[in-house]
Design an enzyme around this catalytic site. Structure first.
Site, PDB file in Angstrom:
ATOM      1  N   SER A  29     -17.086 -27.786 -15.809  1.00 32.99           N
ATOM      2  CA  SER A  29     -15.615 -27.707 -15.806  1.00 32.99           C
ATOM      3  C   SER A  29     -15.060 -27.908 -17.220  1.00 32.99           C
ATOM      4  O   SER A  29     -14.165 -27.183 -17.666  1.00 32.99           O
ATOM      5  CB  SER A  29     -15.041 -28.801 -14.904  1.00 32.99           C
ATOM      6  OG  SER A  29     -15.391 -28.556 -13.569  1.00 32.99           O
ATOM      7  N   ASP A 326     -18.200 -30.608  -4.998  1.00 29.74           N
ATOM      8  CA  ASP A 326     -19.380 -29.782  -5.280  1.00 29.74           C
ATOM      9  C   ASP A 326     -20.686 -30.468  -4.884  1.00 29.74           C
ATOM     10  O   ASP A 326     -21.759 -29.867  -4.980  1.00 29.74           O
ATOM     11  CB  ASP A 326     -19.426 -29.426  -6.767  1.00 29.74           C
ATOM     12  CG  ASP A 326     -18.301 -28.463  -7.142  1.00 29.74           C
ATOM     13  OD1 ASP A 326     -17.805 -27.747  -6.257  1.00 29.74           O
ATOM     14  OD2 ASP A 326     -17.922 -28.438  -8.328  1.00 29.74           O
TER      15      ASP A 326
HETATM   16  C1  S3P Z   1     -13.508 -26.744 -10.529  1.00 30.33           C
HETATM   17  C2  S3P Z   1     -12.793 -27.047  -9.404  1.00 30.33           C
HETATM   18  C3  S3P Z   1     -13.373 -27.043  -8.054  1.00 30.33           C
HETATM   19  C4  S3P Z   1     -14.892 -27.052  -8.090  1.00 30.33           C
HETATM   20  C5  S3P Z   1     -15.440 -26.079  -9.100  1.00 30.33           C
HETATM   21  C6  S3P Z   1     -14.939 -26.427 -10.493  1.00 30.33           C
HETATM   22  C7  S3P Z   1     -12.832 -26.777 -11.832  1.00 30.33           C
HETATM   23  O1  S3P Z   1     -12.963 -25.869  -7.397  1.00 30.33           O
HETATM   24  O2  S3P Z   1     -15.421 -26.767  -6.812  1.00 30.33           O
HETATM   25  O3  S3P Z   1     -16.851 -26.090  -9.098  1.00 30.33           O
HETATM   26  O4  S3P Z   1     -13.517 -26.767 -12.878  1.00 30.33           O
HETATM   27  O5  S3P Z   1     -11.589 -26.823 -11.855  1.00 30.33           O
HETATM   28  P1  S3P Z   1     -11.578 -25.774  -6.560  1.00 30.33           P
HETATM   29  O6  S3P Z   1     -10.456 -25.772  -7.519  1.00 30.33           O
HETATM   30  O7  S3P Z   1     -11.684 -24.489  -5.798  1.00 30.33           O
HETATM   31  O8  S3P Z   1     -11.583 -26.984  -5.665  1.00 30.33           O
END
Ligand code: S3P
Length: 447
Positions: A29, A326
């Site tokens: 992220s 996740d």
């Molecule tokens: C993420 C947000 C999450 C997560 C993804 C990474 C991010 O998704 O599941 O692996 O970096 O903002 P969602 O925004 O769909 O919950």
């Protein structure tokens, strides 16, 4: 990239104790955000510890297509020379975000308030995922989108020529949607406000602050209110990316499952919006110690020391879901080896990840001989003394499904094969070597 080569099955087998140090890669992220904010800044941003997984490499390529200079200097060491807020150039070709929902949704936000047009696509998994959750709020800024039915990719986004700021309450707990709105708000005059009912990962807010934006977060009765003042001059920064708690989850859970294991995982982010798995593991009885808590690159980090533990099933509090969203696949695998029942509720969002993760875990665990129950937004796993295994599991282009079952195969009576391990490279390219280094028996089947 969306070109998916031949599938690569991989098999894991019952292994002796895992031991050693697991240096997991940089946070996915934060890596995406470092590249995107670097591209929206003035000057040269220096990044260390960048995850060089395919998802992030696709975002790096996209930032070049929008006009930033993105250069790799050594492993994990990159610079980005940005074009400034509102400075994105129109890409002359389609932007391919491969497998990455984070990549495409954040980039759409970052370009939505600039007077340019771009077309986005991805792989077979990404092109099935809902984009309306991002294009709906972007339309409020004045952006227009034309996608496939249900707003799916490929999709063309026409950025707003005269953007207006927006106040938006997130209809679902999603850091990607929150971040898309905040990134779009950067080039809108006035204040953009995002309200979330449940806190989701806050890396965008932390980094925007670090790059010089005026952004505040207030906990109110109406939820978490984030206010961004538009049209700041973002200034290039040094970003040290901490190690990814979502990738650490695999060697951590493997070490907890395999009897006699002792593993050390240094420098893992313990951001409270990301650490739900670690709290859950401690509640299940894990011998997991967080050592040397400190701050690195604006994020709380700690070293993790763990020993194999006999775990008990628990009910995971639904309000914890966003902070471990996740990690449910690997938790479900681990729960199969715990005593008693583990109930995971409030996890509807798992149905729209790289795969429908509730379904993928339920079917895979059943194939391995584990009893499960699912509802639209929950998964219940009945632990057993010995998981039979002897199964080939469908991974549906989902890296976390693949890694979760490869971890479970280390303790099942008979091996577990995943039909395709290639997606692991999207987030954790060193997984195979790192696990082998700890003593895990994981092999490619086409050798
Ligand atoms: C993420 C947000 C999450 C997560 C993804 C990474 C991010 O998704 O599941 O692996 O970096 O903002 P969602 O925004 O769909 O919950």
């Amino acid at each position: 990239m969306s070109g998916h080569g031949p599938a690569m099955p991989m098999t894991s087998r019952k292994s002796g104790p895992l031991s050693g140090t697991a240096e997991v890669p940089g946070d996915k992220s934060i890596s995406h955000r470092a590249l995107i904010l670097g591209a929206l800044s003035v000057g040269e941003t220096e990044i260390t510890g960048l995850l060089e997984g395919q998802d992030v490499l696709d975002t790096a390529r996209a930032m070049r297509a929008f006009g930033a200079r993105v250069t790799q200097h050594g492993p994990g060491s990159w610079t980005v020379t940005g074009v400034g807020v509102g400075g994105f150039a129109e890409p002359d070709s389609v932007i391919d975000c491969g497998n990455s929902g984070t990549g495409v949704r954040l980039i759409m936000g970052a370009m939505a308030t600039t007077d340019i047009t771009a077309t986005f696509t991805g792989d077979a998994s990404l092109n099935k995922r809902p984009m309306g959750r991002v294009t709906d709020p972007l339309a409020l800024f004045g952006a227009q989108s034309f996608g496939r039915r249900g707003g799916r990719l490929p999709l063309t986004l026409i950025g707003a020529a005269e953007p207006v700021p927006v106040e938006y309450r997130l209809p679902m707990p999603s850091a990607q949607v929150k971040s898309a709105v905040l990134l779009a708000g950067l080039n809108a005059p006035g204040q953009t406000v995002v309200i979330e009912d449940e806190p989701t990962r806050d890396h965008t807010e932390r980094m925007l602050r670090g790059f010089g934006a005026e952004i505040t977060t207030e906990e109110t009765e109406a939820g978490r209110v984030i206010t961004l003042t538009g049209q700041p001059e973002l200034r290039a920064q040094r970003v040290a990316v901490p190690r990814d708690p979502s990738s650490a989850a695999f060697p951590v859970c493997a070490a907890l499952m395999v009897p006699g294991s002792e593993v050390f995982v240094p420098g893992v982010s313990q951001n409270p919006t990301r650490n739900g798995l670690y709290l859950t593991l401690q509640e299940m009885g894990a011998d997991l110690v967080l050592e040397n808590p400190r701050e690195e690159g604006g994020e709380p980090v700690a070293d993790l020391r763990l020993r194999a533990s006999r775990l008990k099933g628990i009910e995971v509090p639904a309000e914890r879901a966003a902070s471990m969203i996740d990690e449910y696949p690997v938790l479900a695998a681990l729960a199969a080896t715990a005593s008693g029942v583990t109930v995971m509720r409030g996890i509807k969002e798992l149905r729209v990840k790289e795969s429908d993760r509730i379904d993928a875990m339920a079917r895979g665990l059943e194939a391995c001989g584990v009893r499960v129950e699912e509802t639209e937004d929950s998964l219940t796993v009945h632990g057993m003394d010995v998981v039979p295994g002897r199964a080939t599991v469908q991974t549906h282009l989902d890296h976390r499904i693949a890694m979760s079952f490869l971890c479970l195969g280390l303790v099942s009576a008979a091996p577990i094969t995943v039909d395709d391990a290639t997606p692991i490279a999207t987030s954790f390219p060193a997984f195979e070597g790192l696990m082998a280094g700890l003593g895990a028996q994981i092999t490619r089947d086409n050798r």
